[in-house]
Write a protein that holds these residues in place. Structure first.
Motif, PDB file in Angstrom:
ATOM      1  N   LYS A   1       0.849  -1.206   0.000  1.00 54.38           N
ATOM      2  CA  LYS A   1       0.000   0.000   0.000  1.00 54.38           C
ATOM      3  C   LYS A   1       0.890   1.264   0.000  1.00 54.38           C
ATOM      4  O   LYS A   1       0.658   2.186  -0.779  1.00 54.38           O
TER       5      LYS A   1
ATOM      6  N   GLU B   1       1.103   3.955  -3.078  1.00 55.03           N
ATOM      7  CA  GLU B   1       0.728   5.353  -2.844  1.00 55.03           C
ATOM      8  C   GLU B   1       1.918   6.280  -3.100  1.00 55.03           C
ATOM      9  O   GLU B   1       1.764   7.362  -3.663  1.00 55.03           O
ATOM     10  N   GLU B   2       3.092   5.843  -2.713  1.00 54.44           N
ATOM     11  CA  GLU B   2       4.292   6.668  -2.939  1.00 54.44           C
ATOM     12  C   GLU B   2       4.594   6.812  -4.435  1.00 54.44           C
ATOM     13  O   GLU B   2       5.107   7.814  -4.876  1.00 54.44           O
TER      14      GLU B   2
ATOM     15  N   GLY C   1       2.261   6.650  -6.718  1.00 50.12           N
ATOM     16  CA  GLY C   1       1.074   7.227  -7.373  1.00 50.12           C
ATOM     17  C   GLY C   1       0.365   6.237  -8.278  1.00 50.12           C
ATOM     18  O   GLY C   1      -0.191   6.617  -9.314  1.00 50.12           O
TER      19      GLY C   1
ATOM     20  N   ASP D   1      -2.643   3.478  -8.962  1.00 52.63           N
ATOM     21  CA  ASP D   1      -3.971   3.084  -8.487  1.00 52.63           C
ATOM     22  C   ASP D   1      -3.927   1.590  -8.135  1.00 52.63           C
ATOM     23  O   ASP D   1      -3.405   0.791  -8.921  1.00 52.63           O
ATOM     24  N   TYR D   2      -4.468   1.209  -6.984  1.00 54.95           N
ATOM     25  CA  TYR D   2      -4.334  -0.198  -6.567  1.00 54.95           C
ATOM     26  C   TYR D   2      -5.591  -0.705  -5.861  1.00 54.95           C
ATOM     27  O   TYR D   2      -6.433   0.093  -5.418  1.00 54.95           O
TER      28      TYR D   2
ATOM     29  N   THR E   1       8.961   2.316   1.816  1.00 51.20           N
ATOM     30  CA  THR E   1       8.362   0.974   1.930  1.00 51.20           C
ATOM     31  C   THR E   1       9.210   0.115   2.861  1.00 51.20           C
ATOM     32  O   THR E   1       8.683  -0.597   3.729  1.00 51.20           O
TER      33      THR E   1
ATOM     34  N   LYS F   1      -4.485   7.002   4.680  1.00 46.14           N
ATOM     35  CA  LYS F   1      -4.024   7.564   3.395  1.00 46.14           C
ATOM     36  C   LYS F   1      -2.633   8.155   3.570  1.00 46.14           C
ATOM     37  O   LYS F   1      -2.417   9.021   4.406  1.00 46.14           O
ATOM     38  N   GLY F   2      -1.699   7.646   2.807  1.00 53.49           N
ATOM     39  CA  GLY F   2      -0.350   8.234   2.811  1.00 53.49           C
ATOM     40  C   GLY F   2       0.529   7.728   3.942  1.00 53.49           C
ATOM     41  O   GLY F   2       0.066   7.253   4.975  1.00 53.49           O
TER      42      GLY F   2
END
Ligand code: SF4
Length: 371
Positions: free
Chosen positions: A16, A20-21, A23, A25-26, A137, A179-180
């Motif tokens: 995740k 997100e890092e 960018g 879509d997952y 990560t 988020k983030g």
């Protein structure tokens, strides 16, 4: 493009962060359940490894909720992990699921190829962004493993049974909605602080068991029936060297940067198994020896039915048991494994370890016979 990936314990938290890092879509696949296993077992050849069945089930369930691209680490060496990506491709194609499978092979020196694949995935190339994503990560993977390790340490000592599980499970659930990176790091910090606040029995001296074996079955709590949490609930402290962060730092990052790796398990295993034979067989032997040297009461080896490297390790373990005087229990898991029978064996093993420990600590001069 909606990227997905298979589950393996807390891996979803690390992926995740990575997605997100970068960018991307997952979709996080629904958590592994009986349904996941049934779907995977239906579509994967019977003789295939159990992790392939479960993870194929994850991908099919992810497809059903909108994923169209699979991101997967590659593998090499003499075990079947190297075929996983090809198997996914073939199975998903046979099912007419329009899913693209992208394999991120461990660099093994060939960073150019890896970066090319990442470039395709990102639709461009931003080295700073990629390096930052890998760094974050890795950092999150290390910290999530620290939370897990802390939970395994505190659980057998907690005064109110279930306190640790409540905090740990809440963390695993809350992280999905976060988020983030900053929110995720805050959840990790909160989980650690809350675990440290759990009231414990200062005098407790729990049994200590090391968990060794095939990486997927030892890490994935659905597959191993949450063995570390269940052992903690009956007052046993557990430890596992093979973790997600260890895999990322030792196999991917250090390999790519040509940094010296921590090979203490390989040195320990050398007299018994001097070569890498695939999977985590060398870690199984070496870590069992390290646990014995650190005074652990016992070791549990877990592996999926037909896992070749672990069968070899299992055949060597009796010599290690004898030479280092440490009891080892081997648990082999497949789709037919029932929880009740599995835990009966674990409880019997724990009883045996308790008796051994009592024998070692009781001074028999002061025991009067009851006969
Ligand atoms: S380590 Fe074992 S279970 Fe995992 S892919 Fe290799 S043979 Fe299969």
């Amino acid at each position: 493009m909606k990227v997905t990936f298979p589950h393996m314990g807390n891996l979803y938290i690390c992926i995740k962060v990575l997605m997100e890092e970068l960018g991307i879509d997952y979709v996080i696949p629904p958590f592994t359940s009986k349904r996941t296993l049934e779907i995977g077992t239906r579509h994967v050849p019977e003789c295939a490894c159990l992790p392939l069945k479960i993870t194929t089930g994850n991908l099919i369930e992810a497809y059903q909720v909108g994923a169209d691209t699979v991101l997967m680490a590659g593998g090499c060496g003499p075990c079947r992990f190297g075929y996983y990506c090809e198997m996914y491709r073939e199975i998903l194609k046979d099912l007419n699921y329009n899913m693209n499978v992208i394999t991120l092979e461990p660099p093994n020196g060939n960073m150019v190829k890896l970066l090319q694949r990442i470039k395709n995935l990102l639709g461009g190339f931003n080295l700073y962004k990629i390096l930052k994503a890998i760094k974050n990560t890795t950092q999150v993977a290390i910290e999530v493993d620290e939370v897990e390790c802390l939970a395994s340490k505190i659980r057998p000592r907690e005064l109110e049974k279930g306190d640790v599980d409540k905090i740990y499970k809440k963390f695993q659930k809350d992280v999905i909605a976060a988020k983030g990176i900053e929110q995720i790091k805050k959840l990790i910090r909160d989980a650690k602080n809350n675990l440290l606040k759990v009231k414990t029995d200062e005098k407790a001296n729990p049994l200590k068991i090391g968990i060794v074996g095939e990486i997927y079955t030892t890490i994935d709590y659905y597959t191993n029936f949450d063995i570390q949490s269940k052992l903690g609930a009956i007052g046993v402290e557990t430890h596992r060297y093979v973790t997600i962060s260890d895999w990322i730092t030792e196999h991917i990052v250090k390999n790519a940067l040509r940094l010296p790796r921590n090979l203490s398990y390989a040195h320990a295993a050398k007299p018994y198994l001097g070569k890498m034979i695939g999977g985590h067989a060398r870690e199984t032997i070496g870590n069992t020896i390290l646990y014995a040297q650190q005074g652990y009461d016992g070791v549990i080896q877990i592996y999926p039915f037909t896992c070749m490297p672990e069968i070899v390790a299992e055949s060597i373990l009796p010599a290690v048991e004898r030479d280092f005087d440490i009891p080892v229990l081997t648990l082999i898991i497949d789709e037919m494994t029932g929880e009740a029978g599995y835990f009966t064996r674990i409880e019997a093993f724990v009883d045996l370890l308790h008796r051994r420990k009592e024998k070692g600590t009781v001074d028999f001069r002061y025991i009067l016979s009851g006969d």
